[in-house]
Design an enzyme around this catalytic site. Structure first.
Site, PDB file in Angstrom:
ATOM      1  N   ASP A 214       0.597  -1.381   0.050  1.00  9.33           N
ATOM      2  CA  ASP A 214      -0.297  -0.369   0.142  1.00  9.33           C
ATOM      3  C   ASP A 214       0.558   1.065  -0.550  1.00  9.33           C
ATOM      4  O   ASP A 214       0.670   2.387  -0.598  1.00  9.33           O
ATOM      5  CB  ASP A 214      -0.739  -0.169   1.547  1.00  9.33           C
ATOM      6  CG  ASP A 214      -2.026   1.381   1.339  1.00  9.33           C
ATOM      7  OD1 ASP A 214      -2.571   1.387  -0.025  1.00  9.33           O
ATOM      8  OD2 ASP A 214      -1.452   2.050   2.327  1.00  9.33           O
ATOM      9  N   LYS A 218       1.649   4.091  -2.985  1.00  7.57           N
ATOM     10  CA  LYS A 218       1.464   6.240  -2.377  1.00  7.57           C
ATOM     11  C   LYS A 218       2.904   6.417  -3.580  1.00  7.57           C
ATOM     12  O   LYS A 218       3.165   7.153  -3.629  1.00  7.57           O
ATOM     13  CB  LYS A 218       1.687   6.128  -1.459  1.00  7.57           C
ATOM     14  CG  LYS A 218      -0.104   5.816  -0.991  1.00  7.57           C
ATOM     15  CD  LYS A 218      -0.367   5.409   0.666  1.00  7.57           C
ATOM     16  CE  LYS A 218      -2.033   5.138   1.267  1.00  7.57           C
ATOM     17  NZ  LYS A 218      -1.809   5.389   2.642  1.00  7.57           N
TER      18      LYS A 218
END
Length: 358
Positions: A214, A218
């Protein structure tokens, strides 16, 4: 139109947009929403709902979205064709695959879904190209990094005003921030993970947070916005906190077996403490060296990353203006970077910006 309108973020967005006391904008009308089982057309005058269940013959498609557009609108210029904006509040690859078609036909997209702007380069570039070709659609992605924090817009403003971004690093995950802000090294780290899962701070399977992917997504988004436009997810070096032996077992078995690895992490924390440092889970992209990493990193106790509380995110941007080259300190953005309400507010902020732009 909200795709994923019954999930946590989609529901929060619907509640804001249908609260005419808190949100009253005559140029923005919520016309409907959907999930994987049904679509719902809304009457903006009274918020009455008309449901359509998806079947083999009745499916979610562009025609359904068009059918939700009111025949009379509340836009200030009623003679103009109303703009259609898709608020994609899913985390779906399949929905991301629809972006190119939506943008090419003049629809706009505001989304917290990271899959497209961190995903395959060909799809990402096709979306950008569609935004540059008449009818010049808009694709807003502020909420894909840091929920409602002004991260993407800040990076774009820096570049747009001629600054050169050298490095972006930060604690991009609210979950990982919470874990390392809460953990006391004399305690088993696995115990903190189990408690965080019980309290709802992690994904149902904590490995989805601990594996670093995750954060890696980003990092890719931040890198592309900062100017490294052809960075691929596969190029990010990721340190996973999930032992290889526990990658494929069930979530329950993972939680049962994870305590076996506490000692190694406690040793790393002790080594860091002896040097006056703390451990933080940091994502970073260096545009000078062309490196992108996600790792458990020692940070001095005096560093901004060491003083976080709760599940806050923090981002440090070093540029020609903000940093040693400009005889300045790096630019810091800090605040809540997760949660349905702040993420929904980030999406709605993009929708409001779109209404002003067109």
């Amino acid at each position: 139109f909200i795709v994923g309108g019954t999930g946590l973020i989609g529901t929060a967005l619907r509640k804001i947009m249908t609260n005419k006391t808190a949100f009253a904008n005559p140029n923005i009308v919520l016309i409907g929403y959907c999930n994987s089982k049904m679509g719902v057309q809304l009457d903006p005058s009274n918020w009455n709902e008309t449901e359509t269940q998806w079947t083999d013959t009745t499916k979610f498609d562009d025609a359904y979205i068009r059918s939700c557009v009111p025949t009379t609108t509340t836009t200030q210029a009623e003679q103009e064709q109303p703009m259609i904006c898709i608020a994609d509040c899913t985390a779906s690859e399949a929905i991301s695959d629809k972006y190119i078609g939506w943008l090419e036909q003049g629809w706009h997209i505001c989304t917290p879904n990271k899959k497209c702007n961190s995903g395959p380069l060909t799809r990402y570039q096709a979306c950008l190209a569609a935004c540059q070709t008449p009818p010049a659609s808009q694709w807003y992605v502020e909420a894909t990094v840091g929920a409602g924090l002004p991260i993407v817009s800040t990076l774009r403003t820096l570049r747009g005003t001629g600054d050169s971004i050298e490095q972006v690093q930060g604690i991009f995950s609210g979950t990982m921030s919470f874990l390392f802000n809460t953990w006391k090294p004399e305690e088993p780290f696995s115990q903190v993970v189990a408690q965080a899962k019980e309290a709802g701070y992690t994904e149902p399977d904590p490995r989805e947070d601990l594996n670093g992917m995750d954060v890696a997504r980003k990092v890719v988004i931040a890198a592309r916005e900062a100017g490294w436009t052809d960075l691929e997810l596969s190029q990010v070096t990721v340190e996973s906190l999930v032992p290889a032996e526990l990658e494929s077992c069930s979530a329950d078995e993972f939680l049962q077996q994870y305590p076996r690895y506490d000692a190694a992490l406690q040793q790393r924390a002790a080594t860091a403490a002896a040097a006056g440092n703390v451990l933080r889970f940091v994502g970073a992209v260096n545009l000078t060296d062309r490196t992108a990493t996600v790792q458990l990193k020692e940070m001095p106790r005096t560093h901004a990353f060491a003083g976080l509380q709760g599940a806050d995110n923090i981002l440090e941007i070093t540029t020609a203006r903000y940093g040693p080259a400009g005889s300045s300190t790096p630019l810091i953005i800090r605040g809540p970077g997760a949660g349905a309400d702040v993420t929904a507010a980030g999406v709605l902020g993009d929708i409001v910006a779109l209404s002003h732009a067109k």
